[in-house]
Design a protein around this motif. Structure first.
Motif, mmCIF file in Angstrom:
data_model
loop_
_atom_site.group_PDB
_atom_site.id
_atom_site.type_symbol
_atom_site.label_atom_id
_atom_site.label_comp_id
_atom_site.label_asym_id
_atom_site.label_seq_id
_atom_site.Cartn_x
_atom_site.Cartn_y
_atom_site.Cartn_z
ATOM 1 N N GLN A 100 0.862 -1.180 0.000
ATOM 2 C CA GLN A 100 0.000 0.000 0.000
ATOM 3 C C GLN A 100 0.898 1.228 0.000
ATOM 4 N N THR A 101 0.752 2.093 -1.027
ATOM 5 C CA THR A 101 1.620 3.265 -1.182
ATOM 6 C C THR A 101 0.937 4.566 -0.797
ATOM 7 N N GLY A 102 -0.375 4.548 -0.618
ATOM 8 C CA GLY A 102 -1.146 5.723 -0.231
ATOM 9 C C GLY A 102 -2.483 5.268 0.310
ATOM 10 N N ALA A 103 -3.338 6.205 0.640
ATOM 11 C CA ALA A 103 -4.642 5.852 1.218
ATOM 12 C C ALA A 103 -5.430 4.891 0.317
ATOM 13 N N ASN A 104 -5.353 5.089 -0.994
ATOM 14 C CA ASN A 104 -6.110 4.270 -1.944
ATOM 15 C C ASN A 104 -5.245 3.692 -3.051
ATOM 16 N N THR A 105 -3.924 3.722 -2.890
ATOM 17 C CA THR A 105 -3.042 3.295 -3.982
ATOM 18 C C THR A 105 -2.123 2.158 -3.543
ATOM 19 N N PHE A 106 -1.747 1.344 -4.549
ATOM 20 C CA PHE A 106 -0.933 0.160 -4.291
ATOM 21 C C PHE A 106 0.038 -0.062 -5.435
ATOM 22 N N VAL A 117 7.289 -16.234 -22.077
ATOM 23 C CA VAL A 117 8.376 -15.556 -21.360
ATOM 24 C C VAL A 117 7.786 -14.946 -20.089
ATOM 25 N N THR A 118 8.413 -15.220 -18.951
ATOM 26 C CA THR A 118 7.957 -14.671 -17.681
ATOM 27 C C THR A 118 8.998 -13.700 -17.148
ATOM 28 N N ARG A 119 8.532 -12.508 -16.804
ATOM 29 C CA ARG A 119 9.404 -11.475 -16.232
ATOM 30 C C ARG A 119 8.664 -10.801 -15.088
ATOM 31 N N SER A 120 9.431 -10.233 -14.185
ATOM 32 C CA SER A 120 8.849 -9.481 -13.079
ATOM 33 C C SER A 120 8.425 -8.102 -13.588
ATOM 34 N N GLU A 121 7.181 -7.727 -13.337
ATOM 35 C CA GLU A 121 6.651 -6.422 -13.743
ATOM 36 C C GLU A 121 5.879 -5.832 -12.567
ATOM 37 N N LYS A 122 5.571 -4.540 -12.655
ATOM 38 C CA LYS A 122 4.865 -3.841 -11.581
ATOM 39 C C LYS A 122 3.546 -3.283 -12.110
ATOM 40 N N LEU A 123 2.484 -3.548 -11.372
ATOM 41 C CA LEU A 123 1.155 -3.033 -11.669
ATOM 42 C C LEU A 123 0.830 -1.995 -10.602
ATOM 43 N N THR A 124 0.522 -0.765 -11.003
ATOM 44 C CA THR A 124 0.126 0.256 -10.031
ATOM 45 C C THR A 124 -1.394 0.325 -10.016
ATOM 46 N N LEU A 125 -1.966 0.347 -8.814
ATOM 47 C CA LEU A 125 -3.418 0.285 -8.653
ATOM 48 C C LEU A 125 -3.948 1.447 -7.836
ATOM 49 N N ALA A 126 -5.171 1.856 -8.137
ATOM 50 C CA ALA A 126 -5.929 2.794 -7.313
ATOM 51 C C ALA A 126 -7.288 2.143 -7.054
ATOM 52 N N VAL A 127 -7.728 2.203 -5.800
ATOM 53 C CA VAL A 127 -8.989 1.582 -5.403
ATOM 54 C C VAL A 127 -10.033 2.670 -5.200
ATOM 55 N N ILE A 128 -11.192 2.497 -5.825
ATOM 56 C CA ILE A 128 -12.318 3.407 -5.646
ATOM 57 C C ILE A 128 -13.396 2.631 -4.906
ATOM 58 N N GLY A 129 -13.851 3.163 -3.773
ATOM 59 C CA GLY A 129 -14.870 2.480 -2.985
ATOM 60 C C GLY A 129 -14.290 1.782 -1.769
ATOM 61 N N GLY A 131 -13.368 0.368 1.652
ATOM 62 C CA GLY A 131 -14.119 0.239 2.887
ATOM 63 C C GLY A 131 -15.613 0.008 2.711
ATOM 64 N N THR A 132 -16.110 -0.017 1.473
ATOM 65 C CA THR A 132 -17.544 -0.181 1.238
ATOM 66 C C THR A 132 -17.931 -1.632 0.959
ATOM 67 N N GLY A 133 -16.931 -2.490 0.728
ATOM 68 C CA GLY A 133 -17.225 -3.885 0.396
ATOM 69 C C GLY A 133 -17.354 -4.120 -1.092
ATOM 70 N N PRO A 177 -14.753 -10.855 6.754
ATOM 71 C CA PRO A 177 -14.715 -9.512 7.359
ATOM 72 C C PRO A 177 -14.206 -8.465 6.360
ATOM 73 N N PRO A 178 -14.397 -7.189 6.673
ATOM 74 C CA PRO A 178 -13.856 -6.135 5.808
ATOM 75 C C PRO A 178 -12.341 -6.131 5.815
ATOM 76 N N LEU A 179 -11.762 -5.580 4.775
ATOM 77 C CA LEU A 179 -10.315 -5.430 4.696
ATOM 78 C C LEU A 179 -9.838 -4.317 5.608
ATOM 79 N N VAL A 180 -8.618 -4.437 6.104
ATOM 80 C CA VAL A 180 -8.008 -3.414 6.931
ATOM 81 C C VAL A 180 -6.929 -2.718 6.095
ATOM 82 N N PHE A 181 -7.121 -1.412 5.886
ATOM 83 C CA PHE A 181 -6.176 -0.589 5.146
ATOM 84 C C PHE A 181 -5.324 0.190 6.141
ATOM 85 N N LYS A 182 -4.082 0.510 5.753
ATOM 86 C CA LYS A 182 -3.305 1.396 6.599
ATOM 87 C C LYS A 182 -3.793 2.806 6.325
#
Length: 183
Positions: A100-106, A117-129, A131-133, A177-182
Motif C-alpha cells: 500500500q503506497t497511499g490511502a487508496n493506492t498500491f 516468457v515470464t518477467r517481473s513487472e509492476k502493476l500500479t493500482l488505485a482503489v475506488i470504494g 471500505g464499502t465492500g 470480514p472487511p479489509l483493513v487498510f493502513k
C-alpha cells in the motif's frame, strides 16, 4: 460463546470480480493507433488475512480474444510475430507482493507471462470504494514488447516498444470480514 468470535477472526475476506463490469485494455504508440481490449479473461483477488497487503491478484487472459476493432490488426497481433496465440494461448499476471503506497493506492509486483516468457513487472493500482465492500480497482502495467520476443513490426507502421496495459476490475466482497487498510 467464544467459538463464534474465533471462527469470525479466522475468516478472510472473499471477493468476486465481475468481468461484465470490468475490462482489460492495451495501448501502444504507433503511427497508426494500436489499442484494444481482450474479450475473455478471468481475475481472482484473494487474501490470507484481513490485512489488505495479504492480497494476491491473478489475471489470466485468452490472447486469441484480442480485439482492436480491425480484423487485419487482430490477425497480426495473434500471429507468431506478436502474441503467437497458437503456441501461447494465455497471457498471465500473478502477483508476488502487494504494497500500500497511499490511502487508496498500491504497487503490485508480479510475474507477467507473455509468449511463454515470464518477467517481473509492476502493476500500479488505485482503489475506488475503499471500505464499502465493493468498488473498482484501476491499474496500469507497462512493459517493453521486445523483452517478450515481439521484435517484429508491421509493414509501413512505426510501433513503439513500450506497451501500456490498463485494468478496470469491479470487485465485491462476498463473504468474510472487511479489509483493513493502513491509514
Amino acid at each position: 460463546m467464544l467459538l463464534p468470535s474465533l471462527s469470525w477472526a479466522q475468516q478472510v475476506p472473499v471477493f468476486a470480480i465481475t468481468p461484465v463490469e470490468s475490462s482489460i485494455k492495451f495501448d501502444v504508440e504507433a503511427s497508426v493507433a494500436i489499442k484494444g481490449t481482450f474479450d475473455k479473461w478471468t481475475a481472482t483477488l484473494t487474501f490470507t488475512s484481513g490485512d489488505v497487503t495479504s492480497g494476491t491478484l491473478d489475471v489470466e487472459i485468452q490472447a486469441a480474444t484480442v480485439d482492436t476493432g480491425s480484423s487485419l490488426k487482430n490477425g497480426k497481433l495473434k500471429s507468431k510475430d506478436f502474441f503467437d496465440v497458437n503456441n501461447n494461448p494465455l497471457i498471465t499476471f500473478k502477483s508476488t507482493k502487494l504494497v500500500q503506497t497511499g490511502a487508496n493506492t498500491f504497487e503490485v509486483d508480479g510475474n507477467f507471462t507473455l509468449r511463454g516468457v515470464t518477467r517481473s513487472e509492476k502493476l500500479t493500482l488505485a482503489v475506488i470504494g475503499k471500505g464499502t465492500g465493493s468498488g473498482t480497482i484501476n491499474g496500469t502495467l507497462y512493459f517493453d514488447r521486445k523483452d517478450y520476443g515481439m521484435n517484429s513490426g508491421i509493414p509501413f507502421i512505426k510501433i513503439a516498444n513500450r506497451v501500456e496495459v490498463r485494468v478496470a476490475l469491479t470487485a465485491k466482497r462476498v463473504s468474510g470480514p472487511p479489509l483493513v487498510f493502513k491509514q
